[in-house]
Write a protein that holds these residues in place. Sequence first.
Motif, mmCIF file in Angstrom:
data_model
loop_
_atom_site.group_PDB
_atom_site.id
_atom_site.type_symbol
_atom_site.label_atom_id
_atom_site.label_comp_id
_atom_site.label_asym_id
_atom_site.label_seq_id
_atom_site.Cartn_x
_atom_site.Cartn_y
_atom_site.Cartn_z
ATOM 1 N N ASP A 68 27.669 -21.556 -47.208
ATOM 2 C CA ASP A 68 28.195 -20.295 -46.678
ATOM 3 C C ASP A 68 29.645 -20.070 -47.100
ATOM 4 O O ASP A 68 30.041 -18.948 -47.400
ATOM 5 C CB ASP A 68 28.096 -20.255 -45.155
ATOM 6 N N LYS A 69 30.439 -21.149 -47.104
ATOM 7 C CA LYS A 69 31.837 -21.021 -47.501
ATOM 8 C C LYS A 69 31.940 -20.646 -48.977
ATOM 9 O O LYS A 69 32.734 -19.784 -49.348
ATOM 10 C CB LYS A 69 32.606 -22.314 -47.245
ATOM 11 N N LYS A 89 31.143 -17.015 -49.395
ATOM 12 C CA LYS A 89 32.252 -16.168 -48.936
ATOM 13 C C LYS A 89 33.390 -16.130 -49.949
ATOM 14 O O LYS A 89 33.961 -15.069 -50.208
ATOM 15 C CB LYS A 89 32.776 -16.659 -47.586
ATOM 16 N N ALA A 142 32.248 -14.058 -52.915
ATOM 17 C CA ALA A 142 32.190 -12.645 -52.521
ATOM 18 C C ALA A 142 33.597 -12.052 -52.424
ATOM 19 O O ALA A 142 33.828 -10.926 -52.874
ATOM 20 C CB ALA A 142 31.458 -12.499 -51.193
ATOM 21 N N ASN A 143 34.527 -12.789 -51.864
ATOM 22 C CA ASN A 143 35.905 -12.300 -51.762
ATOM 23 C C ASN A 143 36.543 -12.120 -53.137
ATOM 24 O O ASN A 143 37.282 -11.158 -53.352
ATOM 25 C CB ASN A 143 36.759 -13.240 -50.907
#
Length: 69
Positions: A53-54, A57, A60-61
């Motif tokens: 998940d990290k 993220k 995606a960022n």
Amino acid sequence: MGYSLIRQVRAQEALRGEKILAVALTAYARDEERNLALEAGFEVHLSKPIEPDKLVKVVANLVKSGKEV
């Protein structure tokens, strides 16, 4: 090694005028390795193990912002 590769990528970008976002994903977690990765041209340094998940993220960022996170 990844540092050599990212330096080559950054040199090509300078010639072409485009930017490829890159994340250093490594087992090395010390501040020294983080600094080396960022100085070499990676936008982000992440050490393993990393939660999926990290990683999602962070990627995606990077894509969303198109620049350093």
